[in-house]
Design a protein around this motif. Structure first.
Motif, PDB file in Angstrom:
ATOM      1  N   GLY A  22     -13.226  11.766 -28.616  1.00 34.25           N
ATOM      2  CA  GLY A  22     -12.784  10.808 -29.676  1.00 34.25           C
ATOM      3  C   GLY A  22     -13.691  10.557 -30.679  1.00 34.25           C
ATOM      4  N   THR A  24     -13.964  11.215 -33.627  1.00 28.39           N
ATOM      5  CA  THR A  24     -13.489  10.830 -35.344  1.00 28.39           C
ATOM      6  C   THR A  24     -13.361   9.183 -35.175  1.00 28.39           C
ATOM      7  N   PHE A  26     -13.075   4.970 -34.717  1.00 29.70           N
ATOM      8  CA  PHE A  26     -13.858   3.697 -35.362  1.00 29.70           C
ATOM      9  C   PHE A  26     -14.936   3.562 -34.297  1.00 29.70           C
ATOM     10  N   VAL A  27     -14.496   3.522 -32.818  1.00 27.11           N
ATOM     11  CA  VAL A  27     -15.439   2.768 -32.039  1.00 27.11           C
ATOM     12  C   VAL A  27     -16.525   4.071 -31.770  1.00 27.11           C
ATOM     13  N   ARG A  47     -10.176  16.741 -32.941  1.00 30.29           N
ATOM     14  CA  ARG A  47      -8.926  17.411 -32.712  1.00 30.29           C
ATOM     15  C   ARG A  47      -8.622  18.497 -33.488  1.00 30.29           C
ATOM     16  N   LYS A  51     -11.748  18.127 -38.937  1.00 27.75           N
ATOM     17  CA  LYS A  51     -12.471  16.770 -38.563  1.00 27.75           C
ATOM     18  C   LYS A  51     -13.677  16.982 -38.129  1.00 27.75           C
ATOM     19  N   ASP A  75      -5.447  17.872 -27.797  1.00 27.67           N
ATOM     20  CA  ASP A  75      -4.685  16.743 -27.027  1.00 27.67           C
ATOM     21  C   ASP A  75      -5.199  16.343 -25.615  1.00 27.67           C
ATOM     22  N   ILE A  76      -5.776  15.236 -25.481  1.00 32.51           N
ATOM     23  CA  ILE A  76      -6.415  14.765 -24.103  1.00 32.51           C
ATOM     24  C   ILE A  76      -5.431  14.816 -22.994  1.00 32.51           C
ATOM     25  N   THR A  97     -13.906   7.660 -25.201  1.00 33.61           N
ATOM     26  CA  THR A  97     -13.178   6.642 -25.964  1.00 33.61           C
ATOM     27  C   THR A  97     -12.041   6.953 -26.318  1.00 33.61           C
ATOM     28  N   THR A 140     -14.066   3.469 -22.576  1.00 32.47           N
ATOM     29  CA  THR A 140     -13.547   2.430 -23.451  1.00 32.47           C
ATOM     30  C   THR A 140     -12.191   2.131 -22.819  1.00 32.47           C
ATOM     31  N   SER A 141     -12.182   0.757 -22.071  1.00 33.85           N
ATOM     32  CA  SER A 141     -10.914  -0.043 -21.857  1.00 33.85           C
ATOM     33  C   SER A 141     -10.510  -0.804 -22.984  1.00 33.85           C
ATOM     34  N   TYR A 176       0.889  -0.235 -26.191  1.00 34.74           N
ATOM     35  CA  TYR A 176      -0.659   0.186 -26.418  1.00 34.74           C
ATOM     36  C   TYR A 176      -1.203  -0.710 -25.356  1.00 34.74           C
ATOM     37  N   LYS A 180      -3.561   0.635 -21.882  1.00 35.62           N
ATOM     38  CA  LYS A 180      -5.052   0.583 -21.605  1.00 35.62           C
ATOM     39  C   LYS A 180      -5.105  -0.061 -20.155  1.00 35.62           C
ATOM     40  N   ASN A 205     -13.441  -4.223 -24.561  1.00 33.15           N
ATOM     41  CA  ASN A 205     -13.520  -4.842 -26.006  1.00 33.15           C
ATOM     42  C   ASN A 205     -12.359  -5.530 -26.482  1.00 33.15           C
ATOM     43  N   THR A 208     -11.563  -5.337 -32.660  1.00 35.65           N
ATOM     44  CA  THR A 208     -13.020  -4.790 -33.038  1.00 35.65           C
ATOM     45  C   THR A 208     -12.907  -4.701 -34.498  1.00 35.65           C
ATOM     46  N   SER A 230      -7.425  -1.705 -35.838  1.00 37.08           N
ATOM     47  CA  SER A 230      -8.135  -3.062 -35.773  1.00 37.08           C
ATOM     48  C   SER A 230      -8.574  -3.636 -37.154  1.00 37.08           C
TER      49      SER A 230
HETATM   50  P1  NDP Z   1      -9.217   5.331 -33.318  1.00 39.43           P
HETATM   51  O1  NDP Z   1      -7.860   5.410 -33.627  1.00 39.43           O
HETATM   52  O2  NDP Z   1     -10.154   4.919 -34.474  1.00 39.43           O
HETATM   53  O3  NDP Z   1      -9.972   6.437 -32.493  1.00 39.43           O
HETATM   54  C1  NDP Z   1      -9.083   6.992 -31.404  1.00 39.43           C
HETATM   55  C2  NDP Z   1      -9.738   8.134 -31.226  1.00 39.43           C
HETATM   56  O4  NDP Z   1      -8.886   8.866 -30.136  1.00 39.43           O
HETATM   57  C3  NDP Z   1      -9.727   9.179 -32.459  1.00 39.43           C
HETATM   58  O5  NDP Z   1     -10.788   9.987 -32.431  1.00 39.43           O
HETATM   59  C4  NDP Z   1      -8.288  10.258 -32.179  1.00 39.43           C
HETATM   60  O6  NDP Z   1      -8.475  11.314 -32.616  1.00 39.43           O
HETATM   61  C5  NDP Z   1      -8.341  10.261 -30.533  1.00 39.43           C
HETATM   62  N1  NDP Z   1      -7.172  10.434 -29.929  1.00 39.43           N
HETATM   63  C6  NDP Z   1      -6.143   9.562 -29.823  1.00 39.43           C
HETATM   64  N2  NDP Z   1      -5.253  10.280 -29.008  1.00 39.43           N
HETATM   65  C7  NDP Z   1      -5.560  11.368 -28.887  1.00 39.43           C
HETATM   66  C8  NDP Z   1      -5.224  12.632 -28.086  1.00 39.43           C
HETATM   67  N3  NDP Z   1      -3.806  12.682 -27.672  1.00 39.43           N
HETATM   68  N4  NDP Z   1      -6.012  13.765 -27.776  1.00 39.43           N
HETATM   69  C9  NDP Z   1      -7.222  13.801 -28.348  1.00 39.43           C
HETATM   70  N5  NDP Z   1      -7.759  12.760 -29.109  1.00 39.43           N
HETATM   71  C10 NDP Z   1      -6.942  11.614 -29.386  1.00 39.43           C
HETATM   72  O7  NDP Z   1      -9.268   3.753 -32.558  1.00 39.43           O
HETATM   73  P2  NDP Z   1     -10.514   2.912 -31.989  1.00 39.43           P
HETATM   74  O8  NDP Z   1     -11.829   3.653 -32.383  1.00 39.43           O
HETATM   75  O9  NDP Z   1     -10.276   1.567 -32.507  1.00 39.43           O
HETATM   76  O10 NDP Z   1     -10.294   2.992 -30.405  1.00 39.43           O
HETATM   77  C11 NDP Z   1     -10.995   3.950 -29.679  1.00 39.43           C
HETATM   78  C12 NDP Z   1     -11.279   3.429 -28.362  1.00 39.43           C
HETATM   79  O11 NDP Z   1     -11.348   1.931 -28.272  1.00 39.43           O
HETATM   80  C13 NDP Z   1      -9.637   3.308 -27.569  1.00 39.43           C
HETATM   81  O12 NDP Z   1      -9.742   3.899 -26.448  1.00 39.43           O
HETATM   82  C14 NDP Z   1      -8.999   2.102 -27.978  1.00 39.43           C
HETATM   83  O13 NDP Z   1      -8.134   1.768 -26.978  1.00 39.43           O
HETATM   84  C15 NDP Z   1     -10.263   1.278 -27.488  1.00 39.43           C
HETATM   85  N6  NDP Z   1     -10.299  -0.242 -27.998  1.00 39.43           N
HETATM   86  C16 NDP Z   1     -10.254  -0.273 -29.547  1.00 39.43           C
HETATM   87  C17 NDP Z   1     -10.270  -1.611 -30.039  1.00 39.43           C
HETATM   88  C18 NDP Z   1     -10.279  -1.800 -31.285  1.00 39.43           C
HETATM   89  O14 NDP Z   1      -9.893  -3.102 -31.821  1.00 39.43           O
HETATM   90  N7  NDP Z   1     -10.378  -0.848 -32.298  1.00 39.43           N
HETATM   91  C19 NDP Z   1     -10.245  -2.831 -29.151  1.00 39.43           C
HETATM   92  C20 NDP Z   1     -10.077  -2.532 -27.691  1.00 39.43           C
HETATM   93  C21 NDP Z   1     -10.150  -1.080 -27.315  1.00 39.43           C
HETATM   94  P3  NDP Z   1      -7.727  11.411 -34.026  1.00 39.43           P
HETATM   95  O15 NDP Z   1      -8.311  10.339 -34.992  1.00 39.43           O
HETATM   96  O16 NDP Z   1      -7.926  12.952 -34.610  1.00 39.43           O
HETATM   97  O17 NDP Z   1      -6.147  11.116 -34.035  1.00 39.43           O
END
Ligand code: NDP
Length: 365
Positions: A22, A24, A26-27, A47, A51, A75-76, A97, A140-141, A176, A180, A205, A208, A230
């Motif tokens: 993941g 790209t 935020f985390v 993906r 990107k 797609d994971i 993540t 990342t839960s 959502y 998790k 977390n 965030t 977030s």
């Molecule tokens: P983002 O949406 O910024 O990042 C999610 C990432 O997962 C992106 O890179 C996205 O790719 C990828 N992704 C999503 N679905 C798929 C899929 N089916 N196949 C491949 N890649 C996929 O979210 P965050 O960075 O905020 O979240 C990252 C992790 O942190 C997640 O597990 C989230 O549950 C967890 N988390 C986040 C919190 C928050 O407040 N931000 C709080 C608690 C946990 P693309 O962008 O290309 O779609």
């Protein structure tokens, strides 16, 4: 899946190699910063080629790209999606993540639950079969797997699990958080059932905040759609969405979750968890409310944003009341991961600065 592009130079680091899913996100963007700063060679999954290229370009502005490669996993939730990457590299660590994070999903199962749950178990299965060098997987839960609104505990820590059900998961507002919980449970079950060589740690977390992901469009093309879920409340605030036409405030309710953490602390937690005991780690920086965010932005940015964007906070009440609120205990993450949590002001201020820079196209200047 094809491994598309290795950036620039051959890997010379003696640091352990890491697979980061993941990339790209935020985390993940901040996890990648921490890994690169610490000299780890990293393969990030993205993906699409577009990107991946954008990510590498943004990293090169920071001189952090030398040891970063990307690989495409569209797609994971596709079985064996990680196989060729895991065959091609000798990873010591994996940080997972990738998972869908939106406020609602048209198709809860295919859009969210499958990628979250199957995405986790398929990845663990591929590591188990194909990459014996992996010693630790950090996942990342979320605090969503810990807390239990509306029936809150007095104090939350890592011993707590959400009791959200599969039936509730079909309702968009719960999908959502259920994803998790079930994804994390699936990971711990995998460990028990398969007894792999690697161990697991999870970072749980809460909401965030902080500077945006590097891999976003750094230009006039930048839009709210690019802002991760977030951070979007902060984006809305600085784009006049919490202000009525007469200038008075329209501040959305903060409930049900009044805790936040800075993304840079979350990134550090992931890094420290590569070598810490294999545990759950609840990561929370403190309490917050939407009112407090509005107050901080008003104090820090009123002059920059202009008078007709931010709401007038006179007479507005804060919906957070500490004495009536559940508490959190993050002593494990402080002790075992060494995290010293940033405060709300720093997190909100740096989020706003980065949003303004991305909009102006100066994020990499
Ligand atoms: P983002 O949406 O910024 O990042 C999610 C990432 O997962 C992106 O890179 C996205 O790719 C990828 N992704 C999503 N679905 C798929 C899929 N089916 N196949 C491949 N890649 C996929 O979210 P965050 O960075 O905020 O979240 C990252 C992790 O942190 C997640 O597990 C989230 O549950 C967890 N988390 C986040 C919190 C928050 O407040 N931000 C709080 C608690 C946990 P693309 O962008 O290309 O779609």
């Amino acid at each position: 899946m094809t491994l598309i592009k290795a950036l620039q130079q051959p890997q010379t680091s003696k640091k352990e190699k890491v697979l980061l899913t993941g990339g790209t996100g935020f985390v993940a963007s901040h996890v990648l910063d921490s890994l690169a700063t610490n000299g780890h060679p990293v393969v990030v999954t993205v993906r699409s080629e577009e990107k991946g290229n954008r990510l590498l370009q943004s990293l090169s502005h920071f001189g952090a790209s030398k040891q970063v490669q990307y690989a495409i996993v569209p797609d994971i939730s596709t079985k064996n999606a990680f196989d060729s990457i895991l065959r091609d590299h000798r990873f010591t660590y994996v940080i997972h993540t990738a998972s869908p994070y939106q406020l609602s999903f048209a198709d809860p199962i295919n859009d969210c639950l499958n990628p979250a749950i199957k995405g986790t178990t398929y990845l663990l299965d591929s590591i188990h079969r194909l990459c014996p060098s992996v010693t630790r997987v950090v996942i990342t839960s979320s605090s969503a797997a810990i807390i239990n609104p509306p029936n809150h505990r007095d104090v939350y820590d890592e011993s707590s699990w959400s009791d959200v059900s599969w039936e509730q998961a079909m309702q968009p507002e719960h999908t959502y958080r259920a994803s998790k919980k079930f994804a994390e449970q699936a990971a711990w079950s995998f460990l028990e059932e398969h007894n792999p060589r690697f161990t697991i740690a999870t970072i749980n977390n809460t909401y965030t905040f902080g500077p945006l992901s590097r891999s976003l469009a750094n230009s006039a093309k930048f839009s709210s759609a690019e802002v991760n879920t977030s951070n979007r409340r902060i984006w809305d605030l600085i784009h006049g969405k919490w202000r009525n036409p007469d200038g008075s405030a329209f501040i959305p309710s903060t409930a049900p979750v009044f805790t936040f953490v800075d993304v840079r602390d979350v990134a550090d937690a992931h890094l420290a968890a590569l070598t810490a005991p294999g545990q759950r780690y609840y990561t929370v920086g403190g309490f917050f409310s939407n009112y407090q965010i509005a107050r901080i932005v008003d104090e820090e940015f009123k002059g920059v944003l202009g008078g007709d964007v931010l709401p007038d906070l006179k007479g507005q009440a804060d919906d957070f009341e500490e004495d009536k609120h559940w508490k959190f205990d993050v002593s494990r993450s402080e002790k075992e991961l060494g995290i010293r949590y940033r405060g709300l002001r720093e997190s909100v201020r740096d989020a706003v600065v980065s949003m303004l820079e991305f909009e102006k196209g100066t994020a990499f200047n």
